[in-house]
Design an enzyme around this catalytic site. Structure first.
Site, short mmCIF file in Angstrom:
data_model
loop_
_atom_site.label_atom_id
_atom_site.label_comp_id
_atom_site.label_asym_id
_atom_site.label_seq_id
_atom_site.Cartn_x
_atom_site.Cartn_y
_atom_site.Cartn_z
N GLY A 45 -10.15 22.09 94.54
CA GLY A 45 -10.47 23.51 94.71
C GLY A 45 -9.26 24.24 95.26
O GLY A 45 -8.31 23.61 95.73
N GLN A 50 -4.76 30.77 99.65
CA GLN A 50 -3.91 29.59 99.85
C GLN A 50 -2.60 29.69 99.09
O GLN A 50 -1.68 28.90 99.32
CB GLN A 50 -4.66 28.32 99.45
CG GLN A 50 -5.83 27.99 100.38
CD GLN A 50 -6.54 26.73 99.97
OE1 GLN A 50 -7.42 26.78 99.10
NE2 GLN A 50 -6.17 25.63 100.56
N CYS A 93 -7.72 19.53 103.05
CA CYS A 93 -7.40 20.92 102.74
C CYS A 93 -5.93 20.99 102.34
O CYS A 93 -5.07 20.44 103.03
CB CYS A 93 -7.66 21.80 103.97
SG CYS A 93 -7.37 23.55 103.65
N LEU A 94 -5.68 21.67 101.23
CA LEU A 94 -4.29 21.76 100.75
C LEU A 94 -3.42 22.57 101.71
O LEU A 94 -2.19 22.49 101.65
CB LEU A 94 -4.26 22.36 99.35
CG LEU A 94 -4.97 21.49 98.29
CD1 LEU A 94 -4.97 22.17 96.94
CD2 LEU A 94 -4.35 20.10 98.19
N HIS A 135 -16.46 24.96 101.08
CA HIS A 135 -15.11 24.90 101.65
C HIS A 135 -14.27 26.07 101.15
O HIS A 135 -13.55 26.72 101.92
CB HIS A 135 -14.47 23.56 101.26
CG HIS A 135 -13.06 23.36 101.73
ND1 HIS A 135 -12.71 22.41 102.66
CD2 HIS A 135 -11.91 23.97 101.36
CE1 HIS A 135 -11.38 22.48 102.87
NE2 HIS A 135 -10.87 23.41 102.09
N GLU A 136 -14.41 26.38 99.85
CA GLU A 136 -13.61 27.47 99.27
C GLU A 136 -14.07 28.84 99.76
O GLU A 136 -13.23 29.70 100.08
CB GLU A 136 -13.67 27.42 97.73
CG GLU A 136 -13.17 26.14 97.10
CD GLU A 136 -11.84 25.66 97.63
OE1 GLU A 136 -11.64 24.43 97.68
OE2 GLU A 136 -10.99 26.50 98.01
N HIS A 139 -12.72 29.66 103.02
CA HIS A 139 -11.33 30.17 102.96
C HIS A 139 -11.31 31.69 102.79
O HIS A 139 -10.48 32.39 103.36
CB HIS A 139 -10.56 29.53 101.80
CG HIS A 139 -9.88 28.23 102.13
ND1 HIS A 139 -8.95 28.11 103.13
CD2 HIS A 139 -9.98 27.01 101.56
CE1 HIS A 139 -8.51 26.86 103.18
NE2 HIS A 139 -9.12 26.16 102.23
O1 LIG Z 1 -7.93 23.24 100.44
C1 LIG Z 1 -8.69 23.32 99.45
O2 LIG Z 1 -9.49 24.26 99.28
C2 LIG Z 1 -8.68 22.20 98.44
C3 LIG Z 1 -9.48 21.02 98.95
C4 LIG Z 1 -10.93 21.25 98.61
C5 LIG Z 1 -11.90 20.24 99.15
C6 LIG Z 1 -11.54 19.01 99.65
C7 LIG Z 1 -12.50 18.12 100.12
C8 LIG Z 1 -13.82 18.46 100.09
C9 LIG Z 1 -14.16 19.68 99.60
C10 LIG Z 1 -13.21 20.55 99.13
C11 LIG Z 1 -8.94 19.79 98.25
O3 LIG Z 1 -9.03 19.63 97.06
S1 LIG Z 1 -8.17 18.61 99.24
C12 LIG Z 1 -7.71 17.33 98.11
C13 LIG Z 1 -8.91 16.52 97.67
O4 LIG Z 1 -9.91 16.52 98.34
C14 LIG Z 1 -8.87 15.75 96.42
C15 LIG Z 1 -7.72 15.72 95.68
C16 LIG Z 1 -7.68 15.00 94.50
C17 LIG Z 1 -8.83 14.33 94.06
C18 LIG Z 1 -9.98 14.37 94.81
C19 LIG Z 1 -10.02 15.09 95.99
ZN LIG Z 2 -8.92 24.11 102.06
#
Ligand SMILES: O=C(O)C[C@@H](Cc1ccccc1)C(=O)SCC(=O)c1ccccc1
Ligand SMILES: [Zn+2]
Length: 171
Positions: A45, A50, A93-94, A135-136, A139
């Site tokens: 996401g 971001q 979270c990125l 989560h989004e 943000h």
């Molecule tokens: O910071 C963001 O919004 C992105 C975040 C979203 C998210 C992560 C975990 C749970 C819910 C929502 C990410 O994508 S972090 C990276 C991640 O979780 C992931 C990356 C590659 C494959 C699978 C998961």
């Molecule tokens: Zn995030």
């Protein structure tokens, strides 16, 4: 194009993003940049803030494999119903690199949003998609998943990132 990610402790992440009023070519380009940046990270996401743009738009793709990608673009998304049952998920979270913690959220949600084609849709989700959309949308309201952690854990993360930010500045 892939855009640089905003990383804590950047205060931009605490802004309340503005509703999208009209779906312009800029909004469409932004959605494309968000998807490119999200896949490159990689993430499941991404919220517009971001990559530094405080508008209420998020992208998501919780499809497992690279082959059949299922990109979603949500404009002005909102949760319209959340289940009583809650579930714990290890979130990342990125904007908070290399940090993962367990967060408890409603297990199922129904959410409403506008598509890039301008139609309003409502959808129900559980599992990773439910966690991700919550989560989004957080943000868009300046909320980060570390806000759900104990003060002790949150302060530890912030201290770590402040030190890193200072080192960069000092270097
Ligand atoms: O910071 C963001 O919004 C992105 C975040 C979203 C998210 C992560 C975990 C749970 C819910 C929502 C990410 O994508 S972090 C990276 C991640 O979780 C992931 C990356 C590659 C494959 C699978 C998961
Ligand atoms: Zn995030």
């Amino acid at each position: 194009s892939i855009r640089p990610l905003v990383i804590i402790p950047d205060s931009k992440l605490r802004l309340i993003s503005e509703p999208v009023k009209e779906i312009t070519s800029e909004i469409r380009q932004l959605a494309e940049d968000m998807l490119e940046t999200m896949y490159d990270a990689p993430g499941v996401g991404l919220a517009a803030i971001q990559i530094g743009v405080p508008v209420r738009m998020v992208t998501m793709d919780v499809s497992k494999s690279e082959e059949e990608r299922q990109p979603m673009v949500l404009i002005n998304p909102e949760i319209v119903w959340a289940s009583e049952e809650r579930r714990v998920y290890e979130e990342g979270c990125l904007s908070i690199p290399e940090y993962y913690e367990e967060v408890e959220r409603p297990d199922r949600v129904r959410f409403r949003y506008m598509t890039l084609q301008g139609e309003t849709v409502e959808q129900e989700a559980d599992g990773l998609l439910a966690t991700c959309v919550q989560h989004e949308i957080d943000h868009l309201n300046g909320v980060l998943f570390i806000d759900y952690l104990s003060k002790l854990k949150r302060d530890r993360v912030l201290t770590k990132f402040r030190k890193a930010a200072r080192r960069e500045a000092g270097a």
